[in-house]
Design a protein around this motif. Structure first.
Motif, PDB file in Angstrom:
ATOM      1  N   ARG A  94       0.836  -1.202   0.000  1.00 30.76           N
ATOM      2  CA  ARG A  94       0.000   0.000   0.000  1.00 30.76           C
ATOM      3  C   ARG A  94       0.873   1.254   0.000  1.00 30.76           C
ATOM      4  NH1 ARG A  94      -3.551  -0.238   5.149  1.00 30.76           N
ATOM      5  NH2 ARG A  94      -1.665  -1.057   6.072  1.00 30.76           N
ATOM      6  N   THR A  95       0.335   2.324  -0.546  1.00 29.92           N
ATOM      7  CA  THR A  95       1.040   3.603  -0.582  1.00 29.92           C
ATOM      8  C   THR A  95       1.413   4.043   0.833  1.00 29.92           C
ATOM      9  OG1 THR A  95      -0.191   4.203  -2.554  1.00 29.92           O
ATOM     10  CG2 THR A  95       0.904   5.986  -1.384  1.00 29.92           C
ATOM     11  N   TYR A  96       0.525   3.813   1.770  1.00 33.14           N
ATOM     12  CA  TYR A  96       0.749   4.161   3.173  1.00 33.14           C
ATOM     13  C   TYR A  96       1.996   3.459   3.713  1.00 33.14           C
ATOM     14  CZ  TYR A  96      -0.276   4.226   8.224  1.00 33.14           C
ATOM     15  OH  TYR A  96      -0.207   4.377   9.574  1.00 33.14           O
ATOM     16  N   VAL A  97       2.132   2.186   3.387  1.00 27.86           N
ATOM     17  CA  VAL A  97       3.269   1.396   3.861  1.00 27.86           C
ATOM     18  C   VAL A  97       4.557   1.905   3.224  1.00 27.86           C
ATOM     19  CG1 VAL A  97       4.288  -0.916   3.908  1.00 27.86           C
ATOM     20  CG2 VAL A  97       1.846  -0.630   4.324  1.00 27.86           C
ATOM     21  N   GLU A  98       4.512   2.202   1.939  1.00 28.54           N
ATOM     22  CA  GLU A  98       5.694   2.733   1.254  1.00 28.54           C
ATOM     23  C   GLU A  98       6.125   4.065   1.868  1.00 28.54           C
ATOM     24  OE1 GLU A  98       7.547   1.183  -0.864  1.00 28.54           O
ATOM     25  OE2 GLU A  98       6.219  -0.508  -1.183  1.00 28.54           O
ATOM     26  N   SER A  99       5.160   4.885   2.206  1.00 22.80           N
ATOM     27  CA  SER A  99       5.457   6.177   2.834  1.00 22.80           C
ATOM     28  C   SER A  99       6.105   5.984   4.204  1.00 22.80           C
ATOM     29  CB  SER A  99       4.161   6.982   2.979  1.00 22.80           C
ATOM     30  OG  SER A  99       4.402   8.208   3.619  1.00 22.80           O
ATOM     31  N   LEU A 100       5.571   5.061   4.978  1.00 22.25           N
ATOM     32  CA  LEU A 100       6.156   4.763   6.286  1.00 22.25           C
ATOM     33  C   LEU A 100       7.578   4.227   6.141  1.00 22.25           C
ATOM     34  CD1 LEU A 100       3.139   3.124   8.130  1.00 22.25           C
ATOM     35  CD2 LEU A 100       4.208   5.315   8.669  1.00 22.25           C
ATOM     36  N   LYS A 101       7.810   3.408   5.129  1.00 23.19           N
ATOM     37  CA  LYS A 101       9.142   2.861   4.895  1.00 23.19           C
ATOM     38  C   LYS A 101      10.138   3.979   4.595  1.00 23.19           C
ATOM     39  CE  LYS A 101      11.667  -0.612   2.327  1.00 23.19           C
ATOM     40  NZ  LYS A 101      12.336  -1.069   3.526  1.00 23.19           N
ATOM     41  N   CYS A 106       9.903   7.114   5.513  1.00 21.55           N
ATOM     42  CA  CYS A 106      10.099   7.866   6.765  1.00 21.55           C
ATOM     43  C   CYS A 106      11.027   7.111   7.709  1.00 21.55           C
ATOM     44  CB  CYS A 106       8.756   8.121   7.445  1.00 21.55           C
ATOM     45  SG  CYS A 106       7.721   9.321   6.602  1.00 21.55           S
ATOM     46  N   THR A 124      -2.483  -0.614  12.711  1.00 22.54           N
ATOM     47  CA  THR A 124      -3.032  -0.588  11.352  1.00 22.54           C
ATOM     48  C   THR A 124      -2.195  -1.390  10.371  1.00 22.54           C
ATOM     49  OG1 THR A 124      -1.860   1.472  10.862  1.00 22.54           O
ATOM     50  CG2 THR A 124      -4.114   1.671  11.668  1.00 22.54           C
ATOM     51  N   LEU A 125      -1.006  -1.814  10.797  1.00 19.05           N
ATOM     52  CA  LEU A 125      -0.113  -2.569   9.920  1.00 19.05           C
ATOM     53  C   LEU A 125      -0.175  -4.058  10.229  1.00 19.05           C
ATOM     54  CD1 LEU A 125       3.086  -0.339  10.164  1.00 19.05           C
ATOM     55  CD2 LEU A 125       1.403  -0.357   8.315  1.00 19.05           C
ATOM     56  N   GLU A 181       3.663  -6.299   6.739  1.00 20.34           N
ATOM     57  CA  GLU A 181       3.998  -4.917   6.406  1.00 20.34           C
ATOM     58  C   GLU A 181       5.067  -4.366   7.349  1.00 20.34           C
ATOM     59  OE1 GLU A 181      -0.217  -3.440   4.460  1.00 20.34           O
ATOM     60  OE2 GLU A 181      -0.014  -3.459   6.635  1.00 20.34           O
TER      61      GLU A 181
END
Length: 50
Positions: free
Chosen positions: A2-9, A11, A27-28, A32
């Motif tokens: 997910r885009t959210y996971v890529e963003s967290l990665k 960061c 939420t993960l 993930e």
């Protein structure tokens, strides 16, 4: 992933969030979390081997 996971990665890789914060995020999925944390850990291990 997910885009959210890529963003967290991104960061996490920049040091903007800690591994503890990632582990506490409900939420993960475990998969993930592992994805986010794995590459940075591999880099640290390989740098210690040098």
């Amino acid at each position: 992933m997910r885009t959210y996971v890529e963003s967290l990665k991104r960061c996490f890789d920049k040091g903007e969030i800690t591994s503890v914060k990632i582990q506490m995020m409900i939420t993960l999925t475990d998969e993930e979390k592992e994805y986010i944390l794995t590459e940075k850990d591999k880099e640290a291990i390989s740098q210690n081997d040098k």
